[in-house]
Scaffold this motif. Sequence first.
Motif, short mmCIF file in Angstrom:
data_model
loop_
_atom_site.label_atom_id
_atom_site.label_comp_id
_atom_site.label_asym_id
_atom_site.label_seq_id
_atom_site.Cartn_x
_atom_site.Cartn_y
_atom_site.Cartn_z
N ASP A 377 0.85 -1.19 0.00
CA ASP A 377 0.00 0.00 0.00
C ASP A 377 0.89 1.24 0.00
O ASP A 377 1.54 1.56 1.00
CB ASP A 377 -0.90 -0.03 1.24
CG ASP A 377 -1.91 1.11 1.25
OD1 ASP A 377 -1.88 1.93 0.31
OD2 ASP A 377 -2.72 1.17 2.19
N ASN A 379 0.15 4.24 0.17
CA ASN A 379 -0.28 5.28 1.12
C ASN A 379 0.34 5.09 2.50
O ASN A 379 0.28 5.99 3.33
CB ASN A 379 -1.80 5.28 1.24
CG ASN A 379 -2.47 5.81 0.00
OD1 ASN A 379 -1.93 6.64 -0.71
ND2 ASN A 379 -3.67 5.30 -0.29
N THR A 380 0.92 3.89 2.76
CA THR A 380 1.56 3.64 4.06
C THR A 380 3.08 3.76 3.97
O THR A 380 3.76 3.72 4.99
CB THR A 380 1.20 2.24 4.58
OG1 THR A 380 1.82 1.25 3.73
CG2 THR A 380 -0.30 2.03 4.59
N HIS A 406 -0.44 11.51 3.53
CA HIS A 406 -1.56 10.62 3.85
C HIS A 406 -1.45 10.24 5.33
O HIS A 406 -0.35 10.00 5.84
CB HIS A 406 -1.50 9.37 2.96
CG HIS A 406 -2.79 8.62 2.92
ND1 HIS A 406 -3.19 7.78 3.95
CD2 HIS A 406 -3.78 8.58 1.99
CE1 HIS A 406 -4.37 7.25 3.64
NE2 HIS A 406 -4.75 7.72 2.46
N ASP A 408 -2.03 7.53 6.77
CA ASP A 408 -1.56 6.17 6.99
C ASP A 408 -0.06 6.01 6.77
O ASP A 408 0.49 4.94 7.02
CB ASP A 408 -2.30 5.19 6.05
CG ASP A 408 -3.76 5.05 6.43
OD1 ASP A 408 -4.12 5.40 7.56
OD2 ASP A 408 -4.54 4.57 5.58
N ARG A 409 0.63 7.08 6.32
CA ARG A 409 2.04 6.95 5.92
C ARG A 409 2.96 6.92 7.15
O ARG A 409 2.79 7.67 8.11
CB ARG A 409 2.44 8.11 5.01
CG ARG A 409 3.80 7.93 4.38
CD ARG A 409 4.08 9.03 3.35
NE ARG A 409 3.01 9.17 2.37
CZ ARG A 409 2.79 8.32 1.37
NH1 ARG A 409 3.57 7.25 1.24
NH2 ARG A 409 1.82 8.52 0.50
N ARG A 419 -1.78 -3.83 1.28
CA ARG A 419 -3.15 -3.34 1.07
C ARG A 419 -4.15 -4.34 1.63
O ARG A 419 -5.20 -3.96 2.12
CB ARG A 419 -3.40 -3.15 -0.43
CG ARG A 419 -2.61 -2.03 -1.06
CD ARG A 419 -2.92 -1.95 -2.55
NE ARG A 419 -4.36 -1.78 -2.77
CZ ARG A 419 -4.94 -1.92 -3.95
NH1 ARG A 419 -4.22 -2.26 -4.99
NH2 ARG A 419 -6.23 -1.74 -4.08
N LYS A 443 -3.73 -2.83 11.96
CA LYS A 443 -3.91 -1.60 11.19
C LYS A 443 -3.77 -0.36 12.06
O LYS A 443 -3.37 0.71 11.59
CB LYS A 443 -5.27 -1.61 10.50
CG LYS A 443 -5.45 -0.48 9.49
CD LYS A 443 -6.76 -0.62 8.73
CE LYS A 443 -6.88 0.46 7.66
NZ LYS A 443 -8.14 0.31 6.87
N ASN A 444 -4.09 -0.48 13.36
CA ASN A 444 -4.06 0.70 14.22
C ASN A 444 -2.68 0.98 14.82
O ASN A 444 -2.58 1.71 15.81
CB ASN A 444 -5.10 0.56 15.34
CG ASN A 444 -4.82 -0.63 16.25
OD1 ASN A 444 -3.94 -1.43 15.98
ND2 ASN A 444 -5.60 -0.74 17.33
N ARG A 447 1.70 5.71 13.16
CA ARG A 447 2.40 5.96 11.89
C ARG A 447 3.37 7.15 11.97
O ARG A 447 4.40 7.14 11.30
CB ARG A 447 1.38 6.23 10.77
CG ARG A 447 0.24 5.22 10.65
CD ARG A 447 0.73 3.83 10.35
NE ARG A 447 -0.37 2.86 10.37
CZ ARG A 447 -0.97 2.41 9.28
NH1 ARG A 447 -0.63 2.87 8.10
NH2 ARG A 447 -1.93 1.51 9.38
N CYS A 454 5.70 3.08 16.55
CA CYS A 454 5.53 2.97 15.10
C CYS A 454 6.36 1.86 14.49
O CYS A 454 6.07 1.39 13.38
CB CYS A 454 5.91 4.29 14.42
SG CYS A 454 5.02 5.73 15.04
#
Length: 549
Positions: A377, A379-380, A406, A408-409, A419, A443-444, A447, A454
């Motif tokens: 992904d 965006n991460t 983003h 989520d990055r 993803r 997912k949580n 970031r 992180c």
Amino acid sequence: GIFIMHLCEMEQKGVQLDRETFSCSICLDLLKDPVTTPCGHSYCMNCIKSHWDEEDRKYSYSCPQCRQSFTPRPVLLKNTMLADLVEELKKTGLQAAPADHCYAGVEDVACDVCTGRKLKAHKSCLICLVSYCEKHLQLHYDVAQLKKHKLVEPSKKLQENICSRHDEMFCRTDQQLICYLCSVEEHKGHNTVSAAAERAERQRELEGSRQNIQQRIQDREKDVKLLQQQAEAINLSADKAVEDSEKIFTELIRLLEKRSSDVEQQVRSQQKSEVSRVKELQEKLEQEITELKRKDAELKKLSHTEDHNQFLHNYPSLSPLSQSTSSIHIRPLSCFEDVTATVSEVRDKLQDVLREEWTNPKTRAGFLKYSHEITLDLNTAYTRLLFSEGNRKATVMWEQQSYSSHPDRFTGWCQVLSRESLTGRCYWEVERRGGVSVAVAYKNISRAGGSDECGFGRNDKSWALYCNNNIYTFWYNNVQTPVSGPESSRVGVYLDHSAGILSFYSVTGTMTLLHRVQTTFTQPLYAGLRLYVLYGDSAELYQLFWAVL
């Protein structure tokens, strides 16, 4: 009586009452046992019953005059007032039949609707192909749909006006059935064919559809049969597996019970031997204590002798002390703890074997059955990572990449997540170059920034295996565990989410387990990669599709 008198007064005042007013519109005779339908029209009881008996296969019953439908069939009772009225009117002379010229003769066109003695037809309908008397024609003047029909003078040759071979036509332009008259009027210039020709065409299509359906039915029936056979095979295989496993477990239980009995006997035997040894030493010590006490009493008595000559005379006669018992070795009370430790070790090994055998595949081919295609992904992704191979490969670059901001990055760690979320059983492989951490994370996970919250493996929301040459280290919740294994550029990851198992393997010619985690996963997981910011280092999620083929 009052109603009859009122009618007589009407006649005296010039109001004409004709026979038709009190006649049945079905038989055209004076009403006999008159009944009245819910719509208000009256008929002879037998006439309306016979009429409705002909409609008995229908779901509704209609009035012959106004065509109003009734559901269910109405229950009709004799209208006694109307019956009395008819009887009184018969006495006044209204019972005389209508003029003969109203009835159809041999040369006349008769009404096709009238029953019994038929009246002369007033008009013929080229659409209905039916001739009507004036009374039965009324609907063609009242009903909007019937008003469009073509009415002509009564004709005995009505059926002859329509070709017997082409009595119906079909308009393909408007997709509806029409008559010949419509084909030359409203549907003039349209693509029209005979109803029979259209039927033949539709019949061919229908047969084709039926053949297709029948073929599909046969195919599906074969599939159903195969599925039934598969279900039976599954049931037989499952039954055999349960039966065999019961036998094996019974043997295993007996083996464990025997081993437990053997261990108990060994412990009891050793217990008896040790206790016997201790009691023997105890008895020797007690004898020595008794002798020492006796000798101490002699010495005490001698020490209290006042006569010096007597003391010196008796002293040499004292018996010498016997040699003392050798020193006693007191063993610790935990002398059987080694047995417990050995049994616990056997239990742990057995648990590991069973867990490994039942929850994990044996070979790479077995793992590939659970292969999961994963993409990264963007965006991460950390901004110094460049992606290729359909976003499956990440490479460390000197310069920052032009990624949009983003939430989520990862901004402080050179990391990226997949993803796809991972649940159930999943297997994937990572081909690496340089130092790479192969990870999974919730997912949580945080970031922003470079804190441990992180980093993969630095918190309780991620698990990571660091790989560099033949050095492996497992990280979880900021605790590192050294791991040994053969050097390989490829790492396999097996996840059984519901069982809480996460395993890392070194993939060479064989699968070598590097580290296994047994826990409880509370959320879906995402595959993760962390690179160590050396230019050119890379990690690729290997496309297992080709490996399966």
